[in-house]
Design an enzyme around this catalytic site. Sequence first.
Site, PDB file in Angstrom:
ATOM      1  N   ASP A 219       0.851  -1.209   0.000  1.00 30.70           N
ATOM      2  CA  ASP A 219       0.000   0.000   0.000  1.00 30.70           C
ATOM      3  C   ASP A 219       0.880   1.250   0.000  1.00 30.70           C
ATOM      4  O   ASP A 219       1.621   1.478   0.954  1.00 30.70           O
ATOM      5  CB  ASP A 219      -0.900  -0.051   1.247  1.00 30.70           C
ATOM      6  CG  ASP A 219      -1.983   1.007   1.245  1.00 30.70           C
ATOM      7  OD1 ASP A 219      -1.971   1.883   0.366  1.00 30.70           O
ATOM      8  OD2 ASP A 219      -2.854   0.950   2.145  1.00 30.70           O
ATOM      9  N   HIS A 311     -10.512  -1.433  -6.530  1.00 26.31           N
ATOM     10  CA  HIS A 311     -10.168  -0.165  -5.845  1.00 26.31           C
ATOM     11  C   HIS A 311      -9.340   0.747  -6.747  1.00 26.31           C
ATOM     12  O   HIS A 311      -9.648   1.937  -6.881  1.00 26.31           O
ATOM     13  CB  HIS A 311      -9.409  -0.495  -4.559  1.00 26.31           C
ATOM     14  CG  HIS A 311      -8.985   0.692  -3.752  1.00 26.31           C
ATOM     15  ND1 HIS A 311      -9.872   1.553  -3.154  1.00 26.31           N
ATOM     16  CD2 HIS A 311      -7.738   1.165  -3.435  1.00 26.31           C
ATOM     17  CE1 HIS A 311      -9.203   2.490  -2.490  1.00 26.31           C
ATOM     18  NE2 HIS A 311      -7.904   2.282  -2.658  1.00 26.31           N
TER      19      HIS A 311
HETATM   20  C1  HEM Z   1      -8.618   1.038   4.382  1.00 26.02           C
HETATM   21  C2  HEM Z   1      -8.802   1.708   3.249  1.00 26.02           C
HETATM   22  C3  HEM Z   1      -7.886   1.580   2.059  1.00 26.02           C
HETATM   23  C4  HEM Z   1      -7.052   0.562   1.715  1.00 26.02           C
HETATM   24  C5  HEM Z   1      -6.821  -0.737   2.431  1.00 26.02           C
HETATM   25  C6  HEM Z   1      -6.409   0.946   0.471  1.00 26.02           C
HETATM   26  C7  HEM Z   1      -5.487   0.172  -0.214  1.00 26.02           C
HETATM   27  C8  HEM Z   1      -4.892   0.532  -1.407  1.00 26.02           C
HETATM   28  C9  HEM Z   1      -3.968  -0.299  -2.145  1.00 26.02           C
HETATM   29  C10 HEM Z   1      -3.489  -1.672  -1.708  1.00 26.02           C
HETATM   30  C11 HEM Z   1      -3.611   0.367  -3.264  1.00 26.02           C
HETATM   31  C12 HEM Z   1      -2.696  -0.124  -4.392  1.00 26.02           C
HETATM   32  C13 HEM Z   1      -1.244   0.221  -4.205  1.00 26.02           C
HETATM   33  C14 HEM Z   1      -0.918   1.670  -4.201  1.00 26.02           C
HETATM   34  O1  HEM Z   1      -0.830   2.332  -5.248  1.00 26.02           O
HETATM   35  O2  HEM Z   1      -0.746   2.184  -3.101  1.00 26.02           O
HETATM   36  C15 HEM Z   1      -4.296   1.646  -3.224  1.00 26.02           C
HETATM   37  C16 HEM Z   1      -4.175   2.620  -4.174  1.00 26.02           C
HETATM   38  C17 HEM Z   1      -4.732   3.868  -4.064  1.00 26.02           C
HETATM   39  N1  HEM Z   1      -5.635   4.285  -3.116  1.00 26.02           N
HETATM   40 FE1  HEM Z   1      -6.320   3.197  -1.577  1.00 26.02          FE
HETATM   41  N2  HEM Z   1      -6.861   2.183   0.110  1.00 26.02           N
HETATM   42  C18 HEM Z   1      -7.754   2.615   1.055  1.00 26.02           C
HETATM   43  C19 HEM Z   1      -8.448   3.800   1.075  1.00 26.02           C
HETATM   44  C20 HEM Z   1      -8.252   4.831   0.181  1.00 26.02           C
HETATM   45  C21 HEM Z   1      -8.889   6.111   0.259  1.00 26.02           C
HETATM   46  C22 HEM Z   1      -9.884   6.564   1.321  1.00 26.02           C
HETATM   47  C23 HEM Z   1      -8.421   6.827  -0.808  1.00 26.02           C
HETATM   48  C24 HEM Z   1      -8.741   8.257  -1.216  1.00 26.02           C
HETATM   49  C25 HEM Z   1      -9.890   8.843  -1.045  1.00 26.02           C
HETATM   50  C26 HEM Z   1      -7.488   6.007  -1.526  1.00 26.02           C
HETATM   51  C27 HEM Z   1      -6.769   6.392  -2.628  1.00 26.02           C
HETATM   52  C28 HEM Z   1      -5.906   5.597  -3.345  1.00 26.02           C
HETATM   53  C29 HEM Z   1      -5.169   6.054  -4.517  1.00 26.02           C
HETATM   54  C30 HEM Z   1      -5.171   7.472  -5.081  1.00 26.02           C
HETATM   55  C31 HEM Z   1      -4.431   4.965  -4.977  1.00 26.02           C
HETATM   56  C32 HEM Z   1      -3.514   4.915  -6.193  1.00 26.02           C
HETATM   57  C33 HEM Z   1      -4.330   4.464  -7.376  1.00 26.02           C
HETATM   58  C34 HEM Z   1      -3.512   4.404  -8.670  1.00 26.02           C
HETATM   59  O3  HEM Z   1      -3.224   5.481  -9.203  1.00 26.02           O
HETATM   60  O4  HEM Z   1      -3.209   3.295  -9.110  1.00 26.02           O
HETATM   61  N3  HEM Z   1      -7.417   4.791  -0.919  1.00 26.02           N
HETATM   62  N4  HEM Z   1      -5.079   1.703  -2.085  1.00 26.02           N
END
Ligand code: HEM
Length: 402
Positions: A219, A311
Amino acid sequence: MTSRPLTRRHLMGAGLAVAGGVALGAGVTSVVAATGDCPVAATFGADLVQFRGPHQPGIETPAPAHTWFVGLDLAASADRAAARRLMRVWTDDIERLMGGIPVLADQEKELVAEPSRLTVTLALGPAFFDRLHLDGRRPPSLRPLPSFAIDRLDARWRQTDLLLQVGADDVLAVSHAVRVLTRDARSIVDPVWVQRGFSRARGAAPPGTTPRNLMGQVDGTVNPAPGSDDLRQVVWASEGPSWWRGGTMMVLRRIRMELDSWEKVARADRELVIGRRIADGAPLSGETERDPVDLEARGPEGLLVIPEFAHVRHAKAQTDDERMLRRGFSYDDTGDPSAGDAGLLFCAFVADVDRQFLPVQRRLVGPDLLNRWTTPVGSGVYAVPPGCEPGATLCTALLDPG
Ligand code: HEM
């Protein structure tokens, strides 16, 4: 970051002896416990992060092992003069603590000797501006977030008037800094909550490794790089009230993970929920962690490789405006019956919440299947003042008359 040289005192203090300076690689020296042959890494307690500069520390700084978020409210009697006093005390305290120097009248001088990359970041909530009649100086996107259908907010983790983000690689340094900063602020601000977050222990994985969250996912892959032009544009305010330029906005969401039900999901399905592999964080459309996510890629049967509900499909920026710096930490309070949960302290830094954060959060509310196993239980939005140049005090340009 600057590093003070290791001294004999540091090694002896830790009960260690240098084993002939065995070279392990550039600048790395093997240190062996005096009573056994188990090698341990050189100590990092003396590592310092610079406090003075155009931006506050703790944002572009690599994520430390421990970060506590401390929410505070202004006392009923606090006025602008009291806030100015508070900023003078905190500026002095923070500079000393981050430099490994005891604060004035510190009873526990020994507790500051190994700051372990300690950083303290000050942030101000919307009510700080209301209470101190600073409305004309408020950054434009500083207002409570709208409520989202997925939210189950608990008043316990509510928005506060101020916030301190305190991070270091040693939890002792964090705990003592929080103690000093809250004690010295007494009568002007009262602590409301502390949210304790963690990442990997320093040295557990090679530097630069993307951390994993408690769902096991890699993450933090897609993020602007520290020191890059990209980060400068995404994070630091170049518009808005003049006192705030060089500052940023922080969104803090406490998101509980429903680990009991998540653990019943098959591994292949868990990968589809995110759109990335669990083993190495590579997108399902690619080979390695850093490969770009291809949302159009289709498998042999014509199905999308990254499904409609994934996601990353909805989180991925659709325009350059939607980018953010995510700097989240895990939390695990499962032993505490009154808090009783584990999850992610999701922390994002953006120059403009309305333009960069809200469109992504709005998109995630409906179709993102991850919502089935995650529940936002706390939420806050804060303006982060710019840093302190040499000799300056935090928030002077905000709080000074005129
Ligand atoms: C417990 C809640 C969440 C979990 C477990 C989670 C987990 C992840 C994971 C595993 C990734 C893929 C790896 C990475 O690029 O970091 C990701 C990407 C991302 N997440 Fe989350 N996330 C959560 C909540 C959120 C929230 C609330 C937001 C924004 C409102 C968010 C925004 C993003 C963004 C901007 C990316 C990159 C997407 C890309 O450009 O590929 N996430 N998240």
